[in-house]
Design an enzyme around this catalytic site. Structure first.
Site, PDB file in Angstrom:
ATOM      1  N   LYS A  11      60.850  49.608  52.778  1.00  0.00           N
ATOM      2  CA  LYS A  11      60.895  49.811  51.328  1.00  0.00           C
ATOM      3  C   LYS A  11      59.856  48.928  50.668  1.00  0.00           C
ATOM      4  O   LYS A  11      59.715  47.747  51.028  1.00  0.00           O
ATOM      5  CB  LYS A  11      62.300  49.440  50.813  1.00  0.00           C
ATOM      6  CG  LYS A  11      62.775  50.247  49.624  1.00  0.00           C
ATOM      7  CD  LYS A  11      62.965  51.716  49.921  1.00  0.00           C
ATOM      8  CE  LYS A  11      64.087  52.343  49.117  1.00  0.00           C
ATOM      9  NZ  LYS A  11      64.346  53.725  49.544  1.00  0.00           N
ATOM     10  N   THR A  58      65.608  53.263  54.780  1.00  0.00           N
ATOM     11  CA  THR A  58      64.894  52.382  53.841  1.00  0.00           C
ATOM     12  C   THR A  58      65.822  52.001  52.688  1.00  0.00           C
ATOM     13  O   THR A  58      65.670  50.941  52.099  1.00  0.00           O
ATOM     14  CB  THR A  58      63.591  53.023  53.311  1.00  0.00           C
ATOM     15  OG1 THR A  58      63.915  54.103  52.439  1.00  0.00           O
ATOM     16  CG2 THR A  58      62.700  53.486  54.443  1.00  0.00           C
ATOM     17  N   ASP A  59      66.795  52.837  52.409  1.00  0.00           N
ATOM     18  CA  ASP A  59      67.785  52.488  51.375  1.00  0.00           C
ATOM     19  C   ASP A  59      68.607  51.265  51.806  1.00  0.00           C
ATOM     20  O   ASP A  59      68.914  50.403  50.988  1.00  0.00           O
ATOM     21  CB  ASP A  59      68.698  53.684  51.108  1.00  0.00           C
ATOM     22  CG  ASP A  59      69.533  53.467  49.867  1.00  0.00           C
ATOM     23  OD1 ASP A  59      68.945  53.345  48.773  1.00  0.00           O
ATOM     24  OD2 ASP A  59      70.771  53.373  49.989  1.00  0.00           O
ATOM     25  N   PHE A 160      22.409  30.433  39.619  1.00  0.00           N
ATOM     26  CA  PHE A 160      22.202  31.263  40.814  1.00  0.00           C
ATOM     27  C   PHE A 160      20.709  31.532  40.936  1.00  0.00           C
ATOM     28  O   PHE A 160      20.136  32.297  40.164  1.00  0.00           O
ATOM     29  CB  PHE A 160      22.984  32.578  40.715  1.00  0.00           C
ATOM     30  CG  PHE A 160      22.933  33.386  41.986  1.00  0.00           C
ATOM     31  CD1 PHE A 160      23.426  32.872  43.178  1.00  0.00           C
ATOM     32  CD2 PHE A 160      22.384  34.667  41.999  1.00  0.00           C
ATOM     33  CE1 PHE A 160      23.379  33.611  44.361  1.00  0.00           C
ATOM     34  CE2 PHE A 160      22.326  35.417  43.177  1.00  0.00           C
ATOM     35  CZ  PHE A 160      22.828  34.878  44.358  1.00  0.00           C
ATOM     36  N   ARG A 177      24.601  30.229  33.639  1.00  0.00           N
ATOM     37  CA  ARG A 177      25.209  31.551  33.447  1.00  0.00           C
ATOM     38  C   ARG A 177      26.711  31.389  33.240  1.00  0.00           C
ATOM     39  O   ARG A 177      27.279  30.308  33.458  1.00  0.00           O
ATOM     40  CB  ARG A 177      24.926  32.455  34.652  1.00  0.00           C
ATOM     41  CG  ARG A 177      25.607  31.994  35.930  1.00  0.00           C
ATOM     42  CD  ARG A 177      25.454  32.978  37.079  1.00  0.00           C
ATOM     43  NE  ARG A 177      26.139  32.469  38.269  1.00  0.00           N
ATOM     44  CZ  ARG A 177      26.283  33.144  39.396  1.00  0.00           C
ATOM     45  NH1 ARG A 177      25.779  34.358  39.507  1.00  0.00           N
ATOM     46  NH2 ARG A 177      26.919  32.620  40.425  1.00  0.00           N
ATOM     47  N   VAL A 228      28.903  31.486  43.862  1.00  0.00           N
ATOM     48  CA  VAL A 228      30.335  31.683  44.132  1.00  0.00           C
ATOM     49  C   VAL A 228      30.632  31.217  45.561  1.00  0.00           C
ATOM     50  O   VAL A 228      31.639  30.551  45.820  1.00  0.00           O
ATOM     51  CB  VAL A 228      30.723  33.165  43.946  1.00  0.00           C
ATOM     52  CG1 VAL A 228      32.168  33.404  44.346  1.00  0.00           C
ATOM     53  CG2 VAL A 228      30.485  33.606  42.502  1.00  0.00           C
ATOM     54  N   GLN A 229      29.727  31.556  46.488  1.00  0.00           N
ATOM     55  CA  GLN A 229      29.931  31.211  47.897  1.00  0.00           C
ATOM     56  C   GLN A 229      30.158  29.715  48.065  1.00  0.00           C
ATOM     57  O   GLN A 229      31.091  29.282  48.763  1.00  0.00           O
ATOM     58  CB  GLN A 229      28.692  31.631  48.726  1.00  0.00           C
ATOM     59  CG  GLN A 229      28.576  33.120  48.993  1.00  0.00           C
ATOM     60  CD  GLN A 229      27.780  33.885  47.939  1.00  0.00           C
ATOM     61  OE1 GLN A 229      27.741  33.496  46.761  1.00  0.00           O
ATOM     62  NE2 GLN A 229      27.175  34.991  48.339  1.00  0.00           N
ATOM     63  N   ASN A 255      32.943  38.601  41.399  1.00  0.00           N
ATOM     64  CA  ASN A 255      32.041  37.945  40.442  1.00  0.00           C
ATOM     65  C   ASN A 255      31.932  38.888  39.255  1.00  0.00           C
ATOM     66  O   ASN A 255      31.267  39.923  39.323  1.00  0.00           O
ATOM     67  CB  ASN A 255      30.670  37.707  41.106  1.00  0.00           C
ATOM     68  CG  ASN A 255      29.744  36.870  40.244  1.00  0.00           C
ATOM     69  OD1 ASN A 255      30.155  36.350  39.204  1.00  0.00           O
ATOM     70  ND2 ASN A 255      28.497  36.745  40.659  1.00  0.00           N
ATOM     71  N   HIS A 257      30.704  40.109  35.969  1.00  0.00           N
ATOM     72  CA  HIS A 257      29.431  39.852  35.285  1.00  0.00           C
ATOM     73  C   HIS A 257      29.553  39.974  33.765  1.00  0.00           C
ATOM     74  O   HIS A 257      30.268  40.835  33.247  1.00  0.00           O
ATOM     75  CB  HIS A 257      28.370  40.818  35.794  1.00  0.00           C
ATOM     76  CG  HIS A 257      28.202  40.790  37.284  1.00  0.00           C
ATOM     77  ND1 HIS A 257      27.887  39.644  37.985  1.00  0.00           N
ATOM     78  CD2 HIS A 257      28.328  41.779  38.223  1.00  0.00           C
ATOM     79  CE1 HIS A 257      27.815  39.922  39.283  1.00  0.00           C
ATOM     80  NE2 HIS A 257      28.090  41.207  39.448  1.00  0.00           N
TER      81      HIS A 257
HETATM   82  O1  LIG Z   1      27.216  33.522  43.118  1.00  0.00           O
HETATM   83  C1  LIG Z   1      26.613  34.574  43.379  1.00  0.00           C
HETATM   84  N1  LIG Z   1      26.510  34.998  44.674  1.00  0.00           N
HETATM   85  C2  LIG Z   1      25.872  36.126  45.028  1.00  0.00           C
HETATM   86  O2  LIG Z   1      25.801  36.471  46.233  1.00  0.00           O
HETATM   87  C3  LIG Z   1      25.298  36.900  44.000  1.00  0.00           C
HETATM   88  N2  LIG Z   1      24.590  38.068  43.979  1.00  0.00           N
HETATM   89  C4  LIG Z   1      24.321  38.338  42.678  1.00  0.00           C
HETATM   90  O3  LIG Z   1      23.685  39.368  42.290  1.00  0.00           O
HETATM   91  N3  LIG Z   1      24.799  37.372  41.871  1.00  0.00           N
HETATM   92  C5  LIG Z   1      25.422  36.456  42.660  1.00  0.00           C
HETATM   93  N4  LIG Z   1      26.069  35.310  42.384  1.00  0.00           N
END
Ligand SMILES: O=c1[nH]c(=O)c2[nH]c(=O)[nH]c2[nH]1
Length: 296
Positions: A11, A58-59, A160, A177, A228-229, A255, A257
């Site tokens: 469920k 499942t009940d 970035f 940014r 971000v990575q 991410n 935008h």
């Molecule tokens: O932090 C980011 N990682 C990316 O891999 C990426 N690629 C992108 O277009 N913008 C960003 N920003």
């Protein structure tokens, strides 16, 4: 010729609310969850031979979710999920594994005139605390905890640049940014042999949740983000450092935008680069960056 390669059933979307009434103080506490419970085992013939004798309806699984919420604490959700999953192995010899997912929805106590109200709550965001438990005869109790849907944004402190530039590239480099995402963070626990082992030191689950949430917010806010990575990797590293029993930490971050808008066509308004104030938030496409970090 065909064969059943994999099967599980149960469920999903079972909504459960539990209240705890403290009779001495008159204070009530509430938990609202959405539960999924899928079973595996010697259930092949129900698919291949219409043999319902192996099917726990499942009940009945839904009913069990309610009964176990009555019999056991629902906090922390890791312990409730372990109790629920273990029940199906104890009760039905032909069931080999239970896959439980618990989503805990936020109900935060309302403060009135600076005082916590004894029985009123509000939803302060769509963020949830989640647990996935797989309880199996083979491997014991495997738990994965998570925060999902924690929306965050920083208006500066993110760059970035230095990325691959070639004939496919249109994106400009930026040293300033907007960074915005919906946090999906998970942390995997070492395997527990029994529910008693989950229960022993049960505070670890709330502590890890607080650690993961605080580190996510602090790192997001304070890191001068190169990407971000890199920012998510720092979060993972620090959670592993602070939560000793966690083996792997993972993030999945969209991410989201926010595009600058050139408004120079109107009275020569400057609205790009350092003059940017009005942006167009994008609903898609979005980047999607994932990683898992383990101890070396
Ligand atoms: O932090 C980011 N990682 C990316 O891999 C990426 N690629 C992108 O277009 N913008 C960003 N920003």
């Amino acid at each position: 010729m065909a064969r059943l390669a994999a099967a599980r059933y149960g469920k999903d979307n079972v909504r459960v609310y539990k209240v705890h009434k403290d009779e001495t103080t008159g204070t009530q506490s509430v938990t609202e969850m959405t539960v999924c419970c899928l079973l595996e085992g010697q259930i092949e013939t129900s698919y291949t031979e219409a043999d319902n004798s192996v099917v726990v309806a499942t009940d009945s699984i839904k009913n069990t979710i309610y009964i176990k919420a009555k019999e056991h604490p629902v906090n922390p959700p890791e312990l409730y999920a372990a109790h629920l999953g273990q029940h199906f192995l104890d009760k039905y010899p032909h069931i080999n594994a239970a896959n439980i997912k618990v989503i805990v929805h936020r109900w935060t106590r309302i403060n009135i005139d600076g005082k916590p109200h004894p029985h009123s709550f509000y939803r302060d965001g769509n963020e949830t605390r989640n647990v996935e438990a797989r309880v199996s005869r083979e491997a014991g109790i495997e738990l994965k905890s998570a925060i999902q849907g924690l929306s965050v944004l920083k208006s500066t402190g993110s760059a970035f640049h230095g990325f691959v530039r070639d004939e496919y590239t249109t994106l400009g480099e930026t040293w300033d940014r907007i960074l915005s995402t919906d946090v999906d963070a998970t942390w995997n626990w070492k395997t527990f042999a029994t529910v008693a082992d989950v229960e022993k030191g049960v505070e670890r689950f709330d502590q890890a949740f607080e650690v993961a949430r605080n580190i996510t917010l602090k790192t997001f806010a304070e890191d001068e983000s190169a990407s971000v990575q890199n920012t998510m990797y720092k979060m993972c590293e620090e959670i592993l450092e602070k939560a000793a029993e966690v083996e792997v930490v993972g993030y999945s971050l969209p991410n989201k935008h926010y595009f600058e808008i050139d408004l120079s066509w109107h009275k020569g308004y400057k609205n790009t680069g350092k003059d940017a104030e009005v942006y167009a938030p994008q609903s898609g496409p979005n980047g999607l960056i994932k990683c898992e970090v383990a101890r070396s």
